[in-house]
Motif scaffolding. Structure first.
Motif, PDB file in Angstrom:
ATOM      1  N   SER A  50       6.569  10.744 -21.518  1.00 18.13           N
ATOM      2  CA  SER A  50       7.655  10.343 -20.633  1.00 18.13           C
ATOM      3  C   SER A  50       7.206  10.393 -19.178  1.00 18.13           C
ATOM      4  O   SER A  50       7.475   9.481 -18.393  1.00 18.13           O
ATOM      5  N   HIS A  51       6.497  11.454 -18.813  1.00 23.57           N
ATOM      6  CA  HIS A  51       5.982  11.588 -17.448  1.00 23.57           C
ATOM      7  C   HIS A  51       4.965  10.485 -17.149  1.00 23.57           C
ATOM      8  O   HIS A  51       4.981   9.891 -16.063  1.00 23.57           O
ATOM      9  N   LEU A  52       4.094  10.210 -18.101  1.00 22.87           N
ATOM     10  CA  LEU A  52       3.104   9.148 -17.936  1.00 22.87           C
ATOM     11  C   LEU A  52       3.788   7.793 -17.765  1.00 22.87           C
ATOM     12  O   LEU A  52       3.396   6.991 -16.913  1.00 22.87           O
ATOM     13  N   HIS A  53       4.829   7.550 -18.546  1.00 26.29           N
ATOM     14  CA  HIS A  53       5.581   6.297 -18.431  1.00 26.29           C
ATOM     15  C   HIS A  53       6.201   6.165 -17.036  1.00 26.29           C
ATOM     16  O   HIS A  53       6.151   5.092 -16.422  1.00 26.29           O
ATOM     17  N   ALA A  54       6.760   7.251 -16.510  1.00 29.27           N
ATOM     18  CA  ALA A  54       7.349   7.225 -15.170  1.00 29.27           C
ATOM     19  C   ALA A  54       6.283   6.958 -14.114  1.00 29.27           C
ATOM     20  O   ALA A  54       6.498   6.177 -13.174  1.00 29.27           O
ATOM     21  N   GLN A  55       5.117   7.575 -14.266  1.00 34.25           N
ATOM     22  CA  GLN A  55       4.029   7.353 -13.313  1.00 34.25           C
ATOM     23  C   GLN A  55       3.527   5.918 -13.372  1.00 34.25           C
ATOM     24  O   GLN A  55       3.228   5.310 -12.344  1.00 34.25           O
ATOM     25  N   LEU A  56       3.437   5.353 -14.579  1.00 32.40           N
ATOM     26  CA  LEU A  56       2.992   3.966 -14.710  1.00 32.40           C
ATOM     27  C   LEU A  56       4.009   3.003 -14.096  1.00 32.40           C
ATOM     28  O   LEU A  56       3.632   2.010 -13.472  1.00 32.40           O
ATOM     29  N   ALA A  57       5.286   3.290 -14.243  1.00 31.03           N
ATOM     30  CA  ALA A  57       6.320   2.460 -13.626  1.00 31.03           C
ATOM     31  C   ALA A  57       6.204   2.520 -12.110  1.00 31.03           C
ATOM     32  O   ALA A  57       6.304   1.494 -11.420  1.00 31.03           O
ATOM     33  N   GLN A  58       5.956   3.715 -11.569  1.00 33.56           N
ATOM     34  CA  GLN A  58       5.799   3.862 -10.126  1.00 33.56           C
ATOM     35  C   GLN A  58       4.545   3.132  -9.650  1.00 33.56           C
ATOM     36  O   GLN A  58       4.571   2.453  -8.620  1.00 33.56           O
ATOM     37  N   LEU A  59       3.461   3.235 -10.396  1.00 33.44           N
ATOM     38  CA  LEU A  59       2.223   2.545 -10.045  1.00 33.44           C
ATOM     39  C   LEU A  59       2.425   1.034 -10.067  1.00 33.44           C
ATOM     40  O   LEU A  59       1.958   0.318  -9.170  1.00 33.44           O
ATOM     41  N   ASN A  60       3.154   0.540 -11.053  1.00 35.24           N
ATOM     42  CA  ASN A  60       3.440  -0.890 -11.148  1.00 35.24           C
ATOM     43  C   ASN A  60       4.246  -1.356  -9.937  1.00 35.24           C
ATOM     44  O   ASN A  60       3.977  -2.415  -9.366  1.00 35.24           O
ATOM     45  N   ALA A  61       5.244  -0.568  -9.522  1.00 37.51           N
ATOM     46  CA  ALA A  61       6.046  -0.915  -8.341  1.00 37.51           C
ATOM     47  C   ALA A  61       5.182  -0.911  -7.087  1.00 37.51           C
ATOM     48  O   ALA A  61       5.311  -1.799  -6.227  1.00 37.51           O
ATOM     49  N   GLN A  62       4.278   0.047  -6.980  1.00 41.22           N
ATOM     50  CA  GLN A  62       3.403   0.106  -5.806  1.00 41.22           C
ATOM     51  C   GLN A  62       2.430  -1.065  -5.790  1.00 41.22           C
ATOM     52  O   GLN A  62       2.099  -1.584  -4.721  1.00 41.22           O
ATOM     53  N   PHE A  63       1.961  -1.504  -6.962  1.00 46.18           N
ATOM     54  CA  PHE A  63       1.105  -2.688  -7.012  1.00 46.18           C
ATOM     55  C   PHE A  63       1.877  -3.928  -6.568  1.00 46.18           C
ATOM     56  O   PHE A  63       1.324  -4.798  -5.887  1.00 46.18           O
ATOM     57  N   GLY A  64       3.151  -4.012  -6.938  1.00 42.17           N
ATOM     58  CA  GLY A  64       3.983  -5.127  -6.484  1.00 42.17           C
ATOM     59  C   GLY A  64       4.120  -5.129  -4.967  1.00 42.17           C
ATOM     60  O   GLY A  64       4.012  -6.181  -4.322  1.00 42.17           O
ATOM     61  N   ASP A  65       4.348  -3.933  -4.386  1.00 43.74           N
ATOM     62  CA  ASP A  65       4.432  -3.818  -2.929  1.00 43.74           C
ATOM     63  C   ASP A  65       3.112  -4.214  -2.276  1.00 43.74           C
ATOM     64  O   ASP A  65       3.094  -4.920  -1.263  1.00 43.74           O
ATOM     65  N   LEU A  66       2.005  -3.758  -2.854  1.00 40.87           N
ATOM     66  CA  LEU A  66       0.686  -4.096  -2.318  1.00 40.87           C
ATOM     67  C   LEU A  66       0.448  -5.600  -2.360  1.00 40.87           C
ATOM     68  O   LEU A  66      -0.071  -6.186  -1.407  1.00 40.87           O
ATOM     69  N   GLU A  67       0.847  -6.235  -3.454  1.00 40.68           N
ATOM     70  CA  GLU A  67       0.689  -7.688  -3.581  1.00 40.68           C
ATOM     71  C   GLU A  67       1.471  -8.412  -2.484  1.00 40.68           C
ATOM     72  O   GLU A  67       0.957  -9.335  -1.853  1.00 40.68           O
ATOM     73  N   ASN A  68       2.712  -7.976  -2.213  1.00 45.99           N
ATOM     74  CA  ASN A  68       3.512  -8.587  -1.145  1.00 45.99           C
ATOM     75  C   ASN A  68       2.869  -8.368   0.222  1.00 45.99           C
ATOM     76  O   ASN A  68       2.845  -9.283   1.055  1.00 45.99           O
ATOM     77  N   LEU A  69       2.354  -7.170   0.462  1.00 41.85           N
ATOM     78  CA  LEU A  69       1.702  -6.895   1.744  1.00 41.85           C
ATOM     79  C   LEU A  69       0.444  -7.740   1.934  1.00 41.85           C
ATOM     80  O   LEU A  69       0.180  -8.245   3.032  1.00 41.85           O
ATOM     81  N   ILE A  70      -0.324  -7.926   0.875  1.00 46.72           N
ATOM     82  CA  ILE A  70      -1.534  -8.753   0.967  1.00 46.72           C
ATOM     83  C   ILE A  70      -1.152 -10.203   1.234  1.00 46.72           C
ATOM     84  O   ILE A  70      -1.791 -10.887   2.043  1.00 46.72           O
ATOM     85  N   ARG A  71      -0.095 -10.669   0.592  1.00 44.86           N
ATOM     86  CA  ARG A  71       0.375 -12.044   0.817  1.00 44.86           C
ATOM     87  C   ARG A  71       0.802 -12.225   2.279  1.00 44.86           C
ATOM     88  O   ARG A  71       0.435 -13.200   2.934  1.00 44.86           O
ATOM     89  N   MET A  72       1.560 -11.252   2.824  1.00 49.04           N
ATOM     90  CA  MET A  72       1.985 -11.327   4.224  1.00 49.04           C
ATOM     91  C   MET A  72       0.791 -11.274   5.169  1.00 49.04           C
ATOM     92  O   MET A  72       0.748 -11.983   6.179  1.00 49.04           O
ATOM     93  N   THR A  73      -0.194 -10.431   4.844  1.00 54.33           N
ATOM     94  CA  THR A  73      -1.384 -10.317   5.682  1.00 54.33           C
ATOM     95  C   THR A  73      -2.143 -11.640   5.712  1.00 54.33           C
ATOM     96  O   THR A  73      -2.642 -12.050   6.762  1.00 54.33           O
ATOM     97  N   ALA A  74      -2.225 -12.324   4.585  1.00 51.44           N
ATOM     98  CA  ALA A  74      -2.908 -13.615   4.539  1.00 51.44           C
ATOM     99  C   ALA A  74      -2.182 -14.634   5.418  1.00 51.44           C
ATOM    100  O   ALA A  74      -2.821 -15.406   6.151  1.00 51.44           O
ATOM    101  N   VAL A  75      -0.848 -14.644   5.384  1.00 49.46           N
ATOM    102  CA  VAL A  75      -0.073 -15.567   6.224  1.00 49.46           C
ATOM    103  C   VAL A  75      -0.283 -15.229   7.702  1.00 49.46           C
ATOM    104  O   VAL A  75      -0.501 -16.124   8.536  1.00 49.46           O
ATOM    105  N   GLN A  76      -0.254 -13.943   8.032  1.00 51.71           N
ATOM    106  CA  GLN A  76      -0.444 -13.528   9.423  1.00 51.71           C
ATOM    107  C   GLN A  76      -1.851 -13.860   9.908  1.00 51.71           C
ATOM    108  O   GLN A  76      -2.040 -14.244  11.066  1.00 51.71           O
ATOM    109  N   ALA A  77      -2.856 -13.724   9.046  1.00 53.32           N
ATOM    110  CA  ALA A  77      -4.232 -14.063   9.430  1.00 53.32           C
ATOM    111  C   ALA A  77      -4.331 -15.557   9.747  1.00 53.32           C
ATOM    112  O   ALA A  77      -5.001 -15.939  10.721  1.00 53.32           O
TER     113      ALA A  77
END
Length: 118
Positions: A50-77
Motif C-alpha cells: 500500500s505504501h509502495l502504491h502511494a509512493q508510485l502514485a506520487q512519483l507519477n504525479a511528479q513526472f506529470g509536473d516535470l513533463e509540463n515544466l519541460i514543455r513550458m521551458t521549451a516554449v520559453q526557450a
C-alpha cells in the motif's frame, strides 16, 4: 570393559523430545504462533504494498509536473530565441543609424577643413 557409547542425539530429536515431554499442548501453541507470524507478515506485506502504491502514485504525479515544466521551458526557450533575434536587429539598426551620423559628422568636418585649406 566399558559399555559401548551411543551416538549423541540430533538437535531435532532433542527439541521434539523436550517439547513432548514438557507440555503436550505446547505443540499446538507453536503452530498457532506460526499462524500468527504468517498473518503478521502478510499484514506487513500488504501495508508495504500500500505504501509502495502511494509512493508510485506520487512519483507519477511528479513526472506529470516535470513533463509540463519541460514543455513550458521549451516554449520559453523558443520565445527567448525570437527575442534575441529582435534585440540583435535593434543593435544592427542602432549601429547603422549611429554609424551614419558618425560618418556624416566626419565628412562634414573633413569638408570644412578642406575648404579652409583652399
Amino acid at each position: 570393559m566399558a559399555p559401548p557409547l551411543n551416538p549423541p542425539p540430533t538437535a531435532s530429536a532433542i527439541t521434539t523430545a523436550s517439547i513432548s515431554s514438557v507440555n503436550p499442548t505446547h505443540h499446538h501453541h507453536i503452530s498457532s504462533s506460526i499462524s500468527t507470524t504468517t498473518t503478521t507478515e502478510s499484514a506487513n506485506r500488504a501495508r508495504q504494498y500500500s505504501h509502495l502504491h502511494a509512493q508510485l502514485a506520487q512519483l507519477n504525479a511528479q513526472f506529470g509536473d516535470l513533463e509540463n515544466l519541460i514543455r513550458m521551458t521549451a516554449v520559453q526557450a523558443e520565445n527567448m530565441r525570437q527575442m534575441g533575434g529582435y534585440v540583435g536587429g535593434l543593435f544592427v539598426a542602432a549601429s547603422k543609424v549611429l554609424g551614419e551620423e558618425a560618418v556624416e559628422k566626419t565628412d562634414s568636418a573633413n569638408s570644412t577643413t578642406a575648404a579652409r585649406n583652399n
